[in-house]
Design an enzyme around this catalytic site. Structure first.
Site, PDB file in Angstrom:
ATOM      1  N   ARG A 179      -8.805  14.359   3.230  1.00 61.90           N
ATOM      2  CA  ARG A 179      -8.579  14.950   4.564  1.00 61.90           C
ATOM      3  C   ARG A 179      -7.116  14.772   4.934  1.00 61.90           C
ATOM      4  NH1 ARG A 179      -7.670   9.962   6.812  1.00 61.90           N
ATOM      5  NH2 ARG A 179      -9.115   8.362   6.128  1.00 61.90           N
ATOM      6  N   HIS A 211       0.880  -1.165   0.000  1.00 60.82           N
ATOM      7  CA  HIS A 211       0.000   0.000   0.000  1.00 60.82           C
ATOM      8  C   HIS A 211       0.924   1.222   0.000  1.00 60.82           C
ATOM      9  CE1 HIS A 211      -3.544   2.460   1.583  1.00 60.82           C
ATOM     10  NE2 HIS A 211      -2.508   3.267   1.672  1.00 60.82           N
ATOM     11  N   GLU A 236      -4.283   7.002  -2.824  1.00 58.04           N
ATOM     12  CA  GLU A 236      -3.787   5.686  -2.411  1.00 58.04           C
ATOM     13  C   GLU A 236      -3.682   4.726  -3.603  1.00 58.04           C
ATOM     14  OE1 GLU A 236      -5.227   5.515   2.216  1.00 58.04           O
ATOM     15  OE2 GLU A 236      -6.366   4.297   0.804  1.00 58.04           O
TER      16      GLU A 236
HETATM   17  P1  ADP Z   1     -10.496   1.788   3.440  1.00 61.11           P
HETATM   18  O1  ADP Z   1     -10.981   3.081   2.875  1.00 61.11           O
HETATM   19  O2  ADP Z   1     -11.564   1.016   4.144  1.00 61.11           O
HETATM   20  O3  ADP Z   1      -9.230   1.917   4.232  1.00 61.11           O
HETATM   21  P2  ADP Z   1      -9.037   0.988   1.017  1.00 61.11           P
HETATM   22  O4  ADP Z   1      -9.681   0.950  -0.311  1.00 61.11           O
HETATM   23  O5  ADP Z   1      -8.121   2.134   1.310  1.00 61.11           O
HETATM   24  O6  ADP Z   1     -10.172   0.877   2.166  1.00 61.11           O
HETATM   25  O7  ADP Z   1      -8.230  -0.339   1.263  1.00 61.11           O
HETATM   26  C1  ADP Z   1      -7.654  -0.646   2.508  1.00 61.11           C
HETATM   27  C2  ADP Z   1      -6.751  -1.841   2.368  1.00 61.11           C
HETATM   28  O8  ADP Z   1      -7.476  -2.971   1.862  1.00 61.11           O
HETATM   29  C3  ADP Z   1      -5.592  -1.667   1.399  1.00 61.11           C
HETATM   30  O9  ADP Z   1      -4.503  -1.000   1.956  1.00 61.11           O
HETATM   31  C4  ADP Z   1      -5.275  -3.120   1.071  1.00 61.11           C
HETATM   32  O10 ADP Z   1      -4.578  -3.731   2.126  1.00 61.11           O
HETATM   33  C5  ADP Z   1      -6.661  -3.739   1.002  1.00 61.11           C
HETATM   34  N1  ADP Z   1      -7.196  -3.718  -0.379  1.00 61.11           N
HETATM   35  C6  ADP Z   1      -8.064  -2.814  -0.899  1.00 61.11           C
HETATM   36  N2  ADP Z   1      -8.323  -3.095  -2.205  1.00 61.11           N
HETATM   37  C7  ADP Z   1      -7.603  -4.189  -2.518  1.00 61.11           C
HETATM   38  C8  ADP Z   1      -7.419  -4.973  -3.714  1.00 61.11           C
HETATM   39  N3  ADP Z   1      -8.068  -4.707  -4.859  1.00 61.11           N
HETATM   40  N4  ADP Z   1      -6.573  -6.041  -3.658  1.00 61.11           N
HETATM   41  C9  ADP Z   1      -5.908  -6.358  -2.512  1.00 61.11           C
HETATM   42  N5  ADP Z   1      -6.051  -5.674  -1.348  1.00 61.11           N
HETATM   43  C10 ADP Z   1      -6.864  -4.605  -1.347  1.00 61.11           C
END
Ligand code: ADP
Length: 449
Positions: free
Chosen positions: A294, A210, A277
């Site tokens: 934010r 990430h 992100e």
């Molecule tokens: P939130 O807004 O709930 O934090 P995110 O979309 O930022 O959700 O995703 C949080 C985490 O979920 C990411 O850092 C990753 O670890 C996992 N994640 C999200 N989308 C994927 C994906 N397509 N494949 C693998 N892991 C994912």
């Protein structure tokens, strides 16, 4: 341009204190709001004025828009800083501020609406050529459509809530049966958590990193990125350790990602601070996942490597000041790492550990920063998230930063509550962590499995 003389901080805990501190340095008066459970908090004492906005539960205090607006009107502030969490990404709140002629310290209502909805943000990213994780075109409402998309992109897939945050409303599916179950479960969870059952589907990337980019944009149209943060060290999709720079990320990839982040926010006419992100696979292909409209918990690591005070910049931008610098002026130096110190027991499935902190002897010394609102004798209220502080280290390079973090974690004496520190002490000794071989599955694989 209007210089603010008084700002209300619509938040609590360490971020409220962080904002009060920035106001003091800028010669701006601050107004704290607090629930009955936070009456004795340090940020309340340090603010120039404070207003009680109701009982402990956040639904009756920090999330109650009319109470916050009344507090702002009584104390005659010109602007509100929402911090993170609570109302920070609530477009309706930003709109109410606007209609009451109070500056919301954040992006416009329109930008929050278009980028805060993950499915809409994906569509915008695709339209400007920013690579996205393969997935559905927008929201999926029918089970059959979900099955068809999964067939097309191949399992595993991840079902996500458009309004999601904090790792909630996500389900991974490896086959048709788990897809159908996950589809309904994710929609129900999203409805309960966000009052919005919209969901969409993405390819599930196996063990990605990430990596997110900090953006600052002024109201005159200048957009810069302040480099990346690697937030791969997560538990249940929630970040625990963040660092900048991202270890081993090739220079050209970083450049391309930074440009994509800038392009996307420009397309949304974005201003103020924000984060774009991405997930990065093991071949360094990167895919956009979402924008956070934010300031984020992990902003200090960016402050350390760039020397830019992000809260100060947010306030300057909201007052209409131009950034005064461009991308070429941003310099990156050294390495910073942050550990979120949560009042949770890692030996008992991270169950929350509220209570009174009997002893609190924080670490110090060269390269150590601690952002916290707690102290010895502080009682952690049961109503809010479990973070009691953020321990940040900053050194010339990652190896030195790790040594400093180990030393700081060893020094930290906390009695009366369980914290995540024992877990971090192990992580900072782990061979693969030291090598920078990290991914979002790291903690589960080596420590929590
Ligand atoms: P939130 O807004 O709930 O934090 P995110 O979309 O930022 O959700 O995703 C949080 C985490 O979920 C990411 O850092 C990753 O670890 C996992 N994640 C999200 N989308 C994927 C994906 N397509 N494949 C693998 N892991 C994912």
């Amino acid at each position: 341009m209007k210089k603010f003389s008084r700002i209300l901080v619509a938040n609590r805990g360490e971020v409220a204190l962080r904002i009060v501190r920035a106001c003091k340095e800028m010669d701006i008066e601050s107004v704290a709001v607090y629930s009955e459970a936070d009456r004795d908090a340090s940020y309340v004492r340090l603010a120039d004025e404070s207003v009680c906005i109701g009982p402990g539960p956040s639904q009756q205090s920090y999330l109650e828009i009319p109470k916050i607006i009344s507090a702002a009107e009584i104390t005659d502030v010109e602007a509100i800083h929402p911090g993170y969490g609570f109302l920070a990404e609530n477009a309706h709140f930003a709109e109410v501020c606007r209609s009451c002629h109070i500056e919301f310290i954040g992006p416009s209502v329109e930008a929050i609406s278009s980028l805060g909805d993950k499915a809409k943000a994906r569509e915008l990213a695709e339209s400007v050529g920013v690579p996205c994780v393969p997935g559905s075109d927008g929201v999926v409402t029918e089970e059959n459509d979900a099955l068809a998309i999964a067939q097309q992109i191949g399992y595993p897939v991840i079902i996500k809530a458009s309004a999601g945050g904090g790792g909630r409303g996500m389900r991974i599916a490896h086959n048709d049966v788990s897809l159908v179950n996950g589809f309904h479960a994710a929609a129900a969870e999203a409805e309960a958590a966000f009052k919005n059952s919209d969901i969409y589907i993405e390819k599930y990337i196996e063990k990605p990193r990430h990596v997110e980019f900090q953006i600052l944009a002024d109201t005159q149209g200048t957009v810069v990125h302040l480099g990346e943060r690697d937030c791969s060290m997560q538990r249940r999709h929630q970040k625990l350790i963040e660092e900048s720079p991202s270890p081993g990320l090739p220079f050209e990839v970083r450049e391309k990602m930074g440009e994509c982040a800038r392009k996307l926010v420009k397309a949304a006419n974005y201003y103020n601070a924000g984060t774009v992100e991405f997930l990065v696979d093991h071949e360094f292909n990167f895919y956009f996942i979402e924008v956070n409209t934010r300031i984020q918990v992990e902003h200090p690591v960016t402050e350390m490597v760039t020397g830019i005070d992000l809260i100060r910049e947010q306030i300057r931008i909201a007052s209409g000041e131009p950034l005064g610098y461009t991308q070429e002026d941003i310099r990156f130096e050294g390495a910073a790492i942050e550990c979120r110190i949560n009042a949770e027991d890692p030996d008992h499935d991270f169950r929350p550990s509220p209570g009174t902190i009997k002893e609190w002897i924080p670490p110090g010394g060269l390269g150590v920063r601690l952002d916290t609102h707690v102290h010895a004798g502080y009682t952690i209220p049961p109503f809010y998230d479990s973070m009691v502080g953020k321990l940040i280290v900053y050194k010339k390079n990652r190896t030195e930063a790790i040594s400093t973090m180990r030393r700081a974690l060893d020094e930290f004496q906390i009695e009366g509550i369980a914290t995540t520190i024992p877990l971090y002490k192990e992580v900072f000794k782990h061979f693969h962590f030291l090598k920078g071989n990290i991914n979002t599955g790291f903690l589960e694989e080596y420590f929590l499995g």
